[in-house]
Design a protein around this motif. Sequence first.
Motif, PDB file in Angstrom:
ATOM      1  N   GLY A  90       0.636  -1.368  -0.045  1.00  0.00           N
ATOM      2  CA  GLY A  90      -0.267  -0.298  -0.112  1.00  0.00           C
ATOM      3  C   GLY A  90       1.266   0.938  -0.380  1.00  0.00           C
ATOM      4  O   GLY A  90       1.908   1.090   0.092  1.00  0.00           O
ATOM      5  N   MET A  91       0.233   2.846   0.314  1.00  0.00           N
ATOM      6  CA  MET A  91       0.909   3.450   0.125  1.00  0.00           C
ATOM      7  C   MET A  91       0.787   4.013   1.104  1.00  0.00           C
ATOM      8  O   MET A  91       0.412   4.392   2.200  1.00  0.00           O
ATOM      9  N   ALA A  92       2.078   5.130   2.352  1.00  0.00           N
ATOM     10  CA  ALA A  92       1.711   6.021   3.344  1.00  0.00           C
ATOM     11  C   ALA A  92       1.584   6.502   2.512  1.00  0.00           C
ATOM     12  O   ALA A  92       1.527   7.806   1.307  1.00  0.00           O
ATOM     13  N   SER A 120      -5.740   1.110  -1.037  1.00  0.00           N
ATOM     14  CA  SER A 120      -4.905   0.461   0.298  1.00  0.00           C
ATOM     15  C   SER A 120      -3.435   1.162   0.076  1.00  0.00           C
ATOM     16  O   SER A 120      -2.883   2.060  -0.032  1.00  0.00           O
ATOM     17  N   LEU A 121      -3.345   1.576   1.751  1.00  0.00           N
ATOM     18  CA  LEU A 121      -2.645   2.647   2.059  1.00  0.00           C
ATOM     19  C   LEU A 121      -1.997   1.768   3.387  1.00  0.00           C
ATOM     20  O   LEU A 121      -2.291   0.777   4.204  1.00  0.00           O
ATOM     21  N   SER A 122      -0.345   2.091   3.771  1.00  0.00           N
ATOM     22  CA  SER A 122       0.356   1.499   5.230  1.00  0.00           C
ATOM     23  C   SER A 122       0.001   1.956   6.363  1.00  0.00           C
ATOM     24  O   SER A 122       0.076   1.137   6.754  1.00  0.00           O
ATOM     25  N   TYR A 123      -0.196   3.507   6.586  1.00  0.00           N
ATOM     26  CA  TYR A 123       0.548   4.140   7.304  1.00  0.00           C
ATOM     27  C   TYR A 123      -0.167   6.229   6.836  1.00  0.00           C
ATOM     28  O   TYR A 123       0.134   5.913   6.619  1.00  0.00           O
ATOM     29  N   LYS A 160       4.307   5.272  -4.439  1.00  0.00           N
ATOM     30  CA  LYS A 160       4.049   4.738  -2.398  1.00  0.00           C
ATOM     31  C   LYS A 160       4.580   5.383  -1.186  1.00  0.00           C
ATOM     32  O   LYS A 160       4.152   5.139   0.142  1.00  0.00           O
ATOM     33  N   LEU A 161       5.317   6.847  -1.461  1.00  0.00           N
ATOM     34  CA  LEU A 161       4.262   8.187  -0.680  1.00  0.00           C
ATOM     35  C   LEU A 161       4.240   8.963  -1.532  1.00  0.00           C
ATOM     36  O   LEU A 161       4.158   9.659  -2.389  1.00  0.00           O
ATOM     37  N   LEU A 162       2.933   9.405  -0.264  1.00  0.00           N
ATOM     38  CA  LEU A 162       1.833  10.570  -0.739  1.00  0.00           C
ATOM     39  C   LEU A 162       2.315  11.746  -0.354  1.00  0.00           C
ATOM     40  O   LEU A 162       1.932  11.419   0.920  1.00  0.00           O
ATOM     41  N   TYR A 163       2.319  12.540  -0.510  1.00  0.00           N
ATOM     42  CA  TYR A 163       2.983  14.211   0.283  1.00  0.00           C
ATOM     43  C   TYR A 163       0.916  14.553   0.296  1.00  0.00           C
ATOM     44  O   TYR A 163       1.490  15.114  -0.546  1.00  0.00           O
ATOM     45  N   LEU A 164       0.763  15.026   1.568  1.00  0.00           N
ATOM     46  CA  LEU A 164      -0.075  15.690   1.118  1.00  0.00           C
ATOM     47  C   LEU A 164      -0.174  17.367   2.097  1.00  0.00           C
ATOM     48  O   LEU A 164       0.131  16.585   3.196  1.00  0.00           O
ATOM     49  N   ALA A 165      -0.716  18.406   1.806  1.00  0.00           N
ATOM     50  CA  ALA A 165      -1.625  19.529   2.670  1.00  0.00           C
ATOM     51  C   ALA A 165      -2.391  18.808   3.652  1.00  0.00           C
ATOM     52  O   ALA A 165      -2.758  18.697   3.193  1.00  0.00           O
TER      53      ALA A 165
END
Length: 600
Positions: free
Chosen positions: A56-58, A129-132, A107-112
């Motif tokens: 999943g994606m963090a 699917s999310l990892s954390y 793999k990693l999504l940065y969000l405001a």
Amino acid sequence: MNKLEVLNSYWGYDAFLPFQEKAIDSILDDHDTLTVLPTGGGKSICFQLPALLKEGMAVIISPLISLMKDQVDSLHDLGISARYLNSSLEFGEQKKIVAEVRASRVKLLYLAPERLALEQTKSLLQSVSLSYFVVDEAHCISHWGHNFREDYRNLQVIKEAFKNIAVHAFTATATPEVRADIVKQLKLVEPHLYLGAIDRPNLAYRVKTRESNYLTHIAEILNTYKDEAGIIYCIRRKDVDELSQRLTDLGYKNLPYHAGLNDEIRTRNQNAFSQEKINIMVATVAFGMGIDRSNIRYIIHLGMPKSIEHYQQETGRAGRDGLNSACYLFYQGGDYRTWEYLVREAVDRETLLKKLKEMYNYCSYPECRHKYLSNYFGQELPTDNCGACDYCLNELEMIKNPAEVSRKIISAVREVNERFGADHIVNILTANENENVTRWRHNKITSFGIMRSEKKTTIRYAIEQLVGQGYLARELEHYTLSVTAKGSALQRGEWIPKLASPIMIRKIARKEKKEAYRGAETSNNYDQAVFEKLRNKRRELAERKKTPAYIIFSDKSLWDMAHKKPVTLAAFQHVYGVGEQKLEQYGEEFVSLIKQVTSG
Ligand code: ADP
Ligand code: ZN
């Protein structure tokens, strides 16, 4: 791959830094975590690395666009698929990224933080699917912190909307109050707490009064750190403009940065610093977050910051690479009043004033700076003499009989019914019969002339310290001095050193020792000429790729190259910070440069 193999093949590092492994394990185990590590402690890897090992994606919540961009650029340079979603993107780009997220290619999504409040973001994240989740700069969530951000309050929704997903909070500075608040606000469930030592042993702290000749002092520092990077912080925009101009006139190439400059100039100046085209930045606190240039050698505060947290964060930008760096703070009692005035209408005025007092106390109380900072954040310093601050280096000239001197000053303040300011008190004590003193018949009182053998500046500075240490109070409007309860206790001889800090008063310092560091790495072990060539190459690449230079290689990597001088790709692979992607991207170019310079 296991976590050490991932560390090695992507980042090119051989071992974890303290706490990294624990924080990573906690994330791999899906256990909520709060990790507090100082700047340079390696927080990013703690939350980036597990993403590569988990399904999943963090999702990383980050407060600043520039910070997100930097991290995502760095990850790309390592060959890791990361994206960000924030208001800087155009609609088309956003759509593209959303599609990539849907296709599980990120793999990693940065969000405001404000994004997370949007229904469409929530449903997007719920559909994949999310990892954390990670909350970076987590102190922004707390009112008790120094950087409260309204949008961070939204983050409660994480636990509400994503019930079974772990949340990991990271910050560099958090007092016990702020830590508790982070746990509560984010609704962390029995989180593992990892608390690194807050102390930065490679920083040398010095506090000085700002006298009229401060420019000479600054020039001395700039000369010491010629060709190296540093930031000079001022309180107000106009101070920045003025100082920047004066330094330019003196031949020191520098650029200004503050919120009053337009976006284009600010971005241009910041890039010039990041890409190492310019070494000296003169700035307000607006400059800093997201500046990851790791070879900043000095931070000068030309004015007192408004809290210890700010000070720790701003000075923390020096020496991220672990090498010796210097922090100078030039202050005046007037700085306290400037800030007091600036925060007068803030909603959280009381909290801000409390923090301001603590900052002023740091300036006014001559004790080990490393100790003071550690204690402030609830930690002990495991040594009595840090060897890296003006106090421990014995650079401060102390008044021998501080309690006696203080009692004299306090009695004078009392005798004039707490209705006069510091200069008048000094005149009374030194028997300076000026017009004001005679008019009020203060030449007839008991305190008149009882300190006539002392220097005026010494007494004036002692008064400043008594205010900073809380024995005297100064009224904002007319600057009149009064005696606090603590001051009364001191005067009556009831001040109990065991229960509180003993009184200490210093004179205005003169001498300064050159070698002032402890526990820092040395960097003498490399070929300076090769290093310069490598640095130029890095600058050239940074310009070509339009990224900050440190994203390509840190100074430490360049030193290691200048030390090992690898002339084959196989050898290049063993350089500090060279992982597979860096090898492929930059290996040939650097190896051929090294061959060229070493063959004559
Ligand atoms: P922070 O965010 O805590 O200030 P960073 O994540 O920016 O710290 O890391 C500081 C520096 O340390 C970076 O240059 C990073 O690449 C480096 N670093 C991180 N982990 C390691 C490690 N295990 N070994 C060597 N260097 C590391
Ligand atoms: Zn010390």
